[in-house]
Design a protein around this motif. Structure first.
Motif, PDB file in Angstrom:
ATOM      1  N   GLU A  91      -7.288 -14.044  14.538  1.00 17.91           N
ATOM      2  CA  GLU A  91      -6.345 -13.565  15.541  1.00 17.91           C
ATOM      3  C   GLU A  91      -6.729 -12.176  16.049  1.00 17.91           C
ATOM      4  N   THR A 135      -0.069  -4.771   9.488  1.00 17.87           N
ATOM      5  CA  THR A 135      -0.653  -3.898   8.457  1.00 17.87           C
ATOM      6  C   THR A 135      -2.159  -4.108   8.379  1.00 17.87           C
ATOM      7  N   ARG A 168     -13.010   5.517  10.662  1.00 21.32           N
ATOM      8  CA  ARG A 168     -13.648   6.432   9.713  1.00 21.32           C
ATOM      9  C   ARG A 168     -15.145   6.153   9.592  1.00 21.32           C
ATOM     10  N   TYR A 178      -6.150  -0.218   1.138  1.00 21.15           N
ATOM     11  CA  TYR A 178      -5.450  -0.919   0.044  1.00 21.15           C
ATOM     12  C   TYR A 178      -4.186  -1.524   0.634  1.00 21.15           C
ATOM     13  N   ILE A 179      -4.097  -2.841   0.595  1.00 19.40           N
ATOM     14  CA  ILE A 179      -2.905  -3.521   1.134  1.00 19.40           C
ATOM     15  C   ILE A 179      -2.226  -4.275   0.008  1.00 19.40           C
ATOM     16  N   GLU A 225      -3.825  -2.517  11.353  1.00 19.53           N
ATOM     17  CA  GLU A 225      -3.790  -1.052  11.247  1.00 19.53           C
ATOM     18  C   GLU A 225      -4.865  -0.542  10.277  1.00 19.53           C
ATOM     19  N   LYS A 226      -4.983  -1.210   9.125  1.00 24.04           N
ATOM     20  CA  LYS A 226      -5.959  -0.761   8.115  1.00 24.04           C
ATOM     21  C   LYS A 226      -7.385  -0.932   8.625  1.00 24.04           C
TER      22      LYS A 226
END
Lengths: 227, 134
Positions: free
Chosen positions: B28, B116, B127, B107-108, B119-120
């Motif tokens: 997705e 989430t 980074r 870390y999820i 976003e991660k």
């Protein structure tokens, strides 16, 4: 049940003196003696405990709840829990299958509609919408596992509670004080080992103590470390 | 920031349904190249091939845990910069700190949402881009 120790004050004092005077061989000799006494005591305790347990088991009638549980309910529990694992897995796979199909129908619909709304696209799109809606119904139906597994799990809770009660009774009949059983102690090293391997979801109130509550907590924690 | 959607991703989890969920969510988000492994021990030889640009792993697996896989990756000179995301039910503070020390990039905690995950991933690759430009 408590056991008086046979170690007396003088022996401990003698050991302390030997240690203070740095008399290592004497200290080690005294410590060996103390250990011997302690080992003897432990063996005696074990003997008494075993005798008690044997006696208690001998006293049990064959229709005592704990025996019935052991023969009939315990294997039953395993079977019931396996059923829950199987059912949830099947439901999860059905749901994923239908969701994947629905997503693919929507994708096809999107590509049809991207060419504009024509009589042709209307005709091609309609069956896709119907298929999509049928997959959503399948997803809904797959959720019926919750009712079935819920019933089975409630039954397991009943059996485990009854078993706990019987075990308590057995402990009391073997003349042990239930509240005198010490707390389960996990030392730092064991805890670290368990955590390194993974402890799974923190479900019990006790295990929740040191756990984060949400993704926000994780993010805050890692933010502080610059990650 | 543009993320390379053609990157090769390795999804590691001992539960096939979870691998499927993660793969679908990644799809997705526009990614399309995935491989799967059902344990750290089966993932490690795959990772060693050098094929993967991103590893998404569970923690608790029977043979080799996700945290051990992470340590293997970080200890290997050729692989040590591979972005590594843990998706796990392990939620003890000490475990999260452990993962941070081992060099995890994200870390999820399960259960999680698509938002989430997105976003991660954004954060991790922002980074990576920063690291490469500096």
């Amino acid at each position: 049940m408590t056991f008086a120790t046979q170690i007396d004050k003088q022996q401990v004092q003698a050991l302390l003196e030997a240690l203070e005077q740095d008399d290592r061989s004497q200290a080690s000799h005294l410590l060996d003696e103390l250990t011997k006494i302690r080992e003897g005591e432990l063996h005696q305790q074990l003997r008494v405990l075993t005798q008690n347990l044997h006696q208690t088991l001998d006293d049990l009638d064959l229709d005592t709840p704990i025996l019935l549980h052991a023969k009939h309910d315990l294997p039953d529990i395993t079977e019931r829990l396996r059923y829950v694992i199987d059912e949830t897995q099947t439901a999860s796979e059905k749901t994923l299958g239908s969701a994947e199909n629905a997503l693919s129908f929507l994708e096809q619909l999107e590509s049809i509609l991207s060419e504009g709304m024509t009589e042709e696209s209307r005709k091609d799109g309609k069956p896709l919408i119907e298929q999509c809606s049928s997959e959503l119904t399948n997803i809904m139906l797959a959720q019926s596992y919750q009712d079935l597994t819920g019933q089975v799990l409630n039954r397991v809770i009943l059996i485990v509670t009854a078993l706990e009660e019987s075990l308590r009774e057995l402990i009391q009949r073997s003349k042990h004080e239930f509240h005198a059983i010490p707390d389960k102690h996990v030392d730092e090293m064991q805890r670290k080992q368990q955590e390194a391997h993974g402890v799974g979801p923190n479900v019990t109130a006790k295990s929740k103590q040191d756990a984060v509550e949400s993704q926000d907590d994780v993010d805050d924690l890692l933010d502080d470390l610059g990650i | 920031m543009q993320i390379n959607r053609d990157m090769n991703i390795l999804v590691v989890d001992d539960f096939s349904t979870m691998r499927r969920i993660v793969k679908n969510l990644l799809k997705e988000l526009g990614f399309s190249k995935f491989d799967e492994a059902d344990d750290g021990s089966t993932a490690w030889p795959m990772v060693q091939s050098g094929k993967y640009d991103f590893i998404v792993s569970d923690w608790n697996m029977p043979q080799m845990t996700g945290i051990d896989l992470l340590r293997h990756v970080r200890a290997d000179e050729n692989l040590k910069d591979t972005p590594f995301l843990l998706i796990t039910a392990e939620a003890k503070r000490s475990q999260i700190l452990e993962a941070a020390q081992a060099g995890v990039d994200g870390y999820i905690v399960k259960p999680f949402t698509a938002a989430t995950l997105n976003e991660k991933i954004q954060k991790i690759f922002a980074r990576v881009a920063e690291r490469q430009s500096s």
